[in-house]
Design a protein around this motif. Structure first.
Motif, PDB file in Angstrom:
ATOM      1  N   GLY A  43     -15.526 -83.464  48.508  1.00  0.00           N
ATOM      2  CA  GLY A  43     -16.227 -84.564  47.850  1.00  0.00           C
ATOM      3  C   GLY A  43     -16.009 -84.610  46.351  1.00  0.00           C
ATOM      4  O   GLY A  43     -16.506 -85.518  45.685  1.00  0.00           O
ATOM      5  N   GLY A  44     -15.314 -83.645  45.783  1.00  0.00           N
ATOM      6  CA  GLY A  44     -15.058 -83.643  44.341  1.00  0.00           C
ATOM      7  C   GLY A  44     -13.904 -84.560  43.970  1.00  0.00           C
ATOM      8  O   GLY A  44     -13.150 -85.030  44.830  1.00  0.00           O
ATOM      9  N   MET A  45     -13.784 -84.826  42.714  1.00  0.00           N
ATOM     10  CA  MET A  45     -12.702 -85.678  42.213  1.00  0.00           C
ATOM     11  C   MET A  45     -11.751 -84.827  41.371  1.00  0.00           C
ATOM     12  O   MET A  45     -12.188 -83.967  40.614  1.00  0.00           O
ATOM     13  N   MET A  46     -10.458 -85.081  41.529  1.00  0.00           N
ATOM     14  CA  MET A  46      -9.455 -84.374  40.734  1.00  0.00           C
ATOM     15  C   MET A  46      -8.341 -85.343  40.360  1.00  0.00           C
ATOM     16  O   MET A  46      -8.151 -86.370  41.013  1.00  0.00           O
ATOM     17  N   PRO A  47      -7.588 -85.032  39.294  1.00  0.00           N
ATOM     18  CA  PRO A  47      -6.513 -85.932  38.874  1.00  0.00           C
ATOM     19  C   PRO A  47      -5.400 -86.008  39.917  1.00  0.00           C
ATOM     20  O   PRO A  47      -5.178 -85.079  40.686  1.00  0.00           O
ATOM     21  N   MET A  48      -4.699 -87.124  39.911  1.00  0.00           N
ATOM     22  CA  MET A  48      -3.557 -87.303  40.806  1.00  0.00           C
ATOM     23  C   MET A  48      -2.396 -86.448  40.313  1.00  0.00           C
ATOM     24  O   MET A  48      -2.417 -85.913  39.207  1.00  0.00           O
ATOM     25  N   ARG A  49      -1.334 -86.359  41.123  1.00  0.00           N
ATOM     26  CA  ARG A  49      -0.236 -85.459  40.784  1.00  0.00           C
ATOM     27  C   ARG A  49       0.546 -85.919  39.560  1.00  0.00           C
ATOM     28  O   ARG A  49       1.207 -85.115  38.910  1.00  0.00           O
ATOM     29  N   CYS A  50       0.454 -87.193  39.206  1.00  0.00           N
ATOM     30  CA  CYS A  50       1.153 -87.641  38.004  1.00  0.00           C
ATOM     31  C   CYS A  50       0.526 -87.032  36.741  1.00  0.00           C
ATOM     32  O   CYS A  50       1.196 -86.871  35.726  1.00  0.00           O
ATOM     33  N   HIS A  51      -0.739 -86.683  36.807  1.00  0.00           N
ATOM     34  CA  HIS A  51      -1.384 -85.991  35.688  1.00  0.00           C
ATOM     35  C   HIS A  51      -0.709 -84.642  35.454  1.00  0.00           C
ATOM     36  O   HIS A  51      -0.441 -84.264  34.310  1.00  0.00           O
ATOM     37  N   TRP A  52      -0.400 -83.943  36.525  1.00  0.00           N
ATOM     38  CA  TRP A  52       0.248 -82.633  36.399  1.00  0.00           C
ATOM     39  C   TRP A  52       1.709 -82.800  35.986  1.00  0.00           C
ATOM     40  O   TRP A  52       2.271 -81.941  35.303  1.00  0.00           O
ATOM     41  N   SER A  53       2.308 -83.898  36.376  1.00  0.00           N
ATOM     42  CA  SER A  53       3.661 -84.204  35.917  1.00  0.00           C
ATOM     43  C   SER A  53       3.677 -84.397  34.401  1.00  0.00           C
ATOM     44  O   SER A  53       4.573 -83.912  33.708  1.00  0.00           O
ATOM     45  N   GLU A  54       2.654 -85.082  33.901  1.00  0.00           N
ATOM     46  CA  GLU A  54       2.544 -85.273  32.453  1.00  0.00           C
ATOM     47  C   GLU A  54       2.347 -83.937  31.742  1.00  0.00           C
ATOM     48  O   GLU A  54       2.959 -83.685  30.700  1.00  0.00           O
ATOM     49  N   ARG A  55       1.525 -83.083  32.294  1.00  0.00           N
ATOM     50  CA  ARG A  55       1.288 -81.764  31.679  1.00  0.00           C
ATOM     51  C   ARG A  55       2.563 -80.919  31.657  1.00  0.00           C
ATOM     52  O   ARG A  55       2.853 -80.241  30.672  1.00  0.00           O
ATOM     53  N   ALA A  56       3.321 -80.951  32.742  1.00  0.00           N
ATOM     54  CA  ALA A  56       4.579 -80.198  32.778  1.00  0.00           C
ATOM     55  C   ALA A  56       5.569 -80.762  31.765  1.00  0.00           C
ATOM     56  O   ALA A  56       6.272 -80.012  31.079  1.00  0.00           O
ATOM     57  N   PHE A  57       5.617 -82.087  31.644  1.00  0.00           N
ATOM     58  CA  PHE A  57       6.500 -82.720  30.672  1.00  0.00           C
ATOM     59  C   PHE A  57       6.113 -82.320  29.251  1.00  0.00           C
ATOM     60  O   PHE A  57       6.979 -82.047  28.409  1.00  0.00           O
ATOM     61  N   GLN A  58       4.826 -82.264  28.971  1.00  0.00           N
ATOM     62  CA  GLN A  58       4.368 -81.840  27.647  1.00  0.00           C
ATOM     63  C   GLN A  58       4.742 -80.388  27.380  1.00  0.00           C
ATOM     64  O   GLN A  58       5.090 -80.027  26.254  1.00  0.00           O
ATOM     65  N   TRP A  98      11.574 -85.234  40.645  1.00  0.00           N
ATOM     66  CA  TRP A  98      11.724 -84.309  41.755  1.00  0.00           C
ATOM     67  C   TRP A  98      10.763 -83.118  41.702  1.00  0.00           C
ATOM     68  O   TRP A  98      10.183 -82.736  42.715  1.00  0.00           O
ATOM     69  N   LEU A  99      10.575 -82.492  40.561  1.00  0.00           N
ATOM     70  CA  LEU A  99       9.790 -81.253  40.501  1.00  0.00           C
ATOM     71  C   LEU A  99       8.292 -81.497  40.704  1.00  0.00           C
ATOM     72  O   LEU A  99       7.656 -80.856  41.532  1.00  0.00           O
ATOM     73  N   VAL A 100       7.716 -82.376  39.905  1.00  0.00           N
ATOM     74  CA  VAL A 100       6.314 -82.775  40.051  1.00  0.00           C
ATOM     75  C   VAL A 100       6.326 -84.304  40.069  1.00  0.00           C
ATOM     76  O   VAL A 100       6.047 -84.941  39.057  1.00  0.00           O
ATOM     77  N   PRO A 101       6.659 -84.906  41.207  1.00  0.00           N
ATOM     78  CA  PRO A 101       6.874 -86.355  41.219  1.00  0.00           C
ATOM     79  C   PRO A 101       5.597 -87.145  40.948  1.00  0.00           C
ATOM     80  O   PRO A 101       4.492 -86.666  41.180  1.00  0.00           O
ATOM     81  N   THR A 102       5.814 -88.338  40.451  1.00  0.00           N
ATOM     82  CA  THR A 102       4.688 -89.231  40.196  1.00  0.00           C
ATOM     83  C   THR A 102       4.211 -89.815  41.522  1.00  0.00           C
ATOM     84  O   THR A 102       4.711 -89.470  42.586  1.00  0.00           O
ATOM     85  N   CYS A 103       3.262 -90.727  41.465  1.00  0.00           N
ATOM     86  CA  CYS A 103       2.657 -91.293  42.671  1.00  0.00           C
ATOM     87  C   CYS A 103       3.696 -91.995  43.546  1.00  0.00           C
ATOM     88  O   CYS A 103       4.706 -92.490  43.063  1.00  0.00           O
ATOM     89  N   ALA A 104       3.411 -92.054  44.834  1.00  0.00           N
ATOM     90  CA  ALA A 104       4.343 -92.677  45.778  1.00  0.00           C
ATOM     91  C   ALA A 104       4.286 -94.197  45.718  1.00  0.00           C
ATOM     92  O   ALA A 104       5.247 -94.867  46.088  1.00  0.00           O
ATOM     93  N   MET A 105       3.183 -94.764  45.271  1.00  0.00           N
ATOM     94  CA  MET A 105       3.059 -96.225  45.183  1.00  0.00           C
ATOM     95  C   MET A 105       3.771 -96.722  43.923  1.00  0.00           C
ATOM     96  O   MET A 105       3.460 -96.280  42.823  1.00  0.00           O
ATOM     97  N   GLN A 106       4.716 -97.635  44.102  1.00  0.00           N
ATOM     98  CA  GLN A 106       5.538 -98.096  42.985  1.00  0.00           C
ATOM     99  C   GLN A 106       4.760 -98.894  41.949  1.00  0.00           C
ATOM    100  O   GLN A 106       5.164 -98.991  40.804  1.00  0.00           O
ATOM    101  N   GLY A 107       3.643 -99.485  42.311  1.00  0.00           N
ATOM    102  CA  GLY A 107       2.877-100.296  41.373  1.00  0.00           C
ATOM    103  C   GLY A 107       1.869 -99.520  40.548  1.00  0.00           C
ATOM    104  O   GLY A 107       1.142-100.117  39.755  1.00  0.00           O
TER     105      GLY A 107
END
Length: 149
Positions: A43-58, A98-107
């Motif tokens: 029931g908790g909320m957490m960031p989507m995987r694109c958030h972790w992609s941003e962190r890895a990029f940083q 490829w490594l930490v991909p962004t969301c699957a929905m293109q929009g």
């Protein structure tokens, strides 16, 4: 030993790395910035995987800036460190793809903002790293020692 102020590569790497960190944080938006979160089974909320992609990029952007700082402190190793910057640029390109991909929905916001920006910054970093490995002996004024540039 060369003058530290005549070599443009360390400053370029510091600016590219710092710019990548700042651009990904302030200019390139992810789904978490738009308020999209994933609900866990508990029931908790957490960031989507694109958030972790941003962190890895940083993190890789900070690595490029650190390599630029090392290149400034150790000017004789600039050409080798330039190859490391090119490798980090390849890593920047592979993170959202490829490594930490962004969301699957293109929009989603991350596919419209973060992913193209990360690919552009990564490509510029690869080019800067490869350009840093080239010798520019024709640009060295006569009378200056011809050390490995």
């Amino acid at each position: 030993m060369r003058s530290r102020f005549r070599d443009w590569r360390p400053l370029l790497f510091i600016v590219l790395g710092g710019g990548a960190v700042l651009a990904s944080h302030y200019l390139l938006h992810t789904c978490g910035d738009a308020g999209h979160m994933v609900q866990t089974a508990g029931g908790g909320m957490m960031p989507m995987r694109c958030h972790w992609s941003e962190r890895a990029f940083q993190g890789v952007g900070a690595l490029v800036a650190l390599i630029g700082l090392f290149a400034y402190v150790f000017p004789d190793s600039v050409r080798g460190l330039s190859l490391a910057v090119a490798g980090a640029g390849v890593l920047m390109i592979n993170i959202p793809v490829w490594l930490v991909p962004t969301c699957a929905m293109q929009g989603m916001v991350c596919n419209l903002s973060f992913k193209p920006g990360a690919l552009l910054i990564g490509g510029i970093t690869v080019l800067a790293g490869l350009l840093g490995t080239v010798r520019f002996e024709a640009l060295i004024p006569t009378g200056v020692g011809r050390s490995a540039v």
